[in-house]
Design an enzyme around this catalytic site. Sequence first.
Site, short mmCIF file in Angstrom:
data_model
loop_
_atom_site.label_atom_id
_atom_site.label_comp_id
_atom_site.label_asym_id
_atom_site.label_seq_id
_atom_site.Cartn_x
_atom_site.Cartn_y
_atom_site.Cartn_z
N PRO A 1 3.43 -12.22 -10.04
CA PRO A 1 3.14 -11.43 -8.52
C PRO A 1 1.83 -10.64 -8.64
CG PRO A 1 5.48 -10.71 -8.52
CD PRO A 1 5.41 -11.32 -9.96
N ARG B 1 8.51 6.87 -1.58
CA ARG B 1 8.52 6.40 -0.84
C ARG B 1 9.27 5.46 -0.41
NH1 ARG B 1 5.08 6.33 4.95
NH2 ARG B 1 3.31 5.28 3.87
N ASP C 1 -0.81 -7.99 -8.13
CA ASP C 1 -1.00 -6.65 -8.01
C ASP C 1 -2.34 -6.07 -8.54
OD1 ASP C 1 -0.47 -4.87 -10.26
OD2 ASP C 1 1.86 -5.44 -9.52
N ARG D 1 4.55 -0.67 9.02
CA ARG D 1 4.75 -1.43 8.27
C ARG D 1 6.38 -1.85 9.33
NH1 ARG D 1 4.23 1.44 5.31
NH2 ARG D 1 2.67 1.34 3.68
N HIS E 1 -2.50 -3.45 -10.49
CA HIS E 1 -2.94 -2.90 -11.18
C HIS E 1 -2.55 -4.42 -12.63
CE1 HIS E 1 -1.12 1.02 -10.83
NE2 HIS E 1 0.05 0.74 -10.19
N ASN F 1 0.73 -1.29 -0.11
CA ASN F 1 -0.02 -0.25 -0.18
C ASN F 1 1.24 1.48 -0.07
OD1 ASN F 1 -2.48 1.25 -0.10
ND2 ASN F 1 -2.89 2.05 2.53
N LYS G 1 1.73 -12.03 -3.00
CA LYS G 1 1.87 -10.21 -3.46
C LYS G 1 3.84 -10.48 -3.47
CE LYS G 1 2.75 -7.09 -6.67
NZ LYS G 1 3.39 -5.96 -5.54
N PHE H 1 3.17 -4.47 -17.08
CA PHE H 1 3.07 -3.38 -15.28
C PHE H 1 3.88 -2.48 -16.10
CE2 PHE H 1 5.36 -1.12 -11.57
CZ PHE H 1 3.80 -1.35 -11.17
#
Length: 375
Positions: free
Chosen positions: A260, A139, A262, A189, A264, A134, A243, A326
């Site tokens: 993976p 970042r 996600d 996290r 998208h 998320n 993921k 992706f």
Amino acid sequence: MNEYRGFFNICRRSLQLENVLQTGQAFRWVLDSESGWYTNTLKLYPLTPEFQIIRLKQNDSKLEYHLESSIKLESREIHNWIKQYFRMEVDVEKLCEEQWLPNDSTFKGKNLRGVRVLQQEPWETLISFICSSNNNIPRISQMCQKLSSHYGNLLNKHEFSNYYSFPTSEELCDRASVESLRSLGFGYRARYIIETAKLLVQQKKIVGIINDTEYFQYISNLYKNDYLQIREHLMGYSGVGPKVADCVCLMGFHMDDIVPIDVHIGRVAKRDYKFVASKKELAILRDTYSTMKLTKKKINYELELIRLMFKELWGPYAGWAEGILFFREISTPTTLAPISKESKKKRLFADTLYDPKNALKEPNRRQNKYIKTEV
DNA sequence: CGTAGACCTTT
DNA sequence: AAGGTCTAC
């Protein structure tokens, strides 16, 4: 300090640094836009367990590298290490033409943009992708950078900039805490990272291994490189769902066929490939995973079917195909395109034709049809 | 078992 | 809203 320089003859069609180093695979490469050099610190395992400062720069015909090493190394070994980091033995254009294009017109006339899947160190990959949940690439990069600068070791003191190693699980346990990580902006996290580091230290102690890379190698051997069991193991770490585990399998364990899933790629599956999960497919999957505790608990069966569909469609290098799609999905956002706009594609698998158990069969990861003979 | 919300912080 | 995961119904 020992310095090593070298280069590869490679064109931008095969490798485009910015599309590989800055698109959410690796998070600590820093570009100096003045000179065009990318810098990072990497563990050149198994050449050395210590991190070294590595720089890369490319022009239209070659990729140059520069290594600043604390110890003496063989030039040839360094050269080969970089070659495997970029998986240069894999011929992406040939893959596209012979493996993807015949089954999927999405790849027709498309520029592959020099996108490749890196072979990365599993421990750093694991922590990096725990940070990715998320979250956005700027970042995530900032967080990985902070892990190094706050908890890693300073590699050289004489240069203008400081370069740090990525902290080992022990270093993270000794030097970091949930509170310190939170104050550095890791958010929720922080707990995942500390718990994961603690668990890994504990697991390594049980089998008598001190090196993080070696521990994951041990796990890979223990399970004979079996994807489902390795993923099950990875999901035992805090903050690791399907993921993140799949990202580690693809990039950290170089399982090229793993895709993976996600948000998208999930959107791409439904919008462009008309994916619909059938009851039958879901039932078969549930049965298949019934004995796997964590997989059963953490898996989203619909997303898992999407993963298997892409694996069936794209074959042994499905993860590479996903990387390219992706990249296109995020670089030319079609997020706002109306979903009602019908694609010409038909649904890929009729319920009666598609048995997810076929897709679950492990591929031969050694097959080398798409391996270049020499670079 | 699947689904909704919360979860940190920044853009 | 960002390349998810976890927890509680």
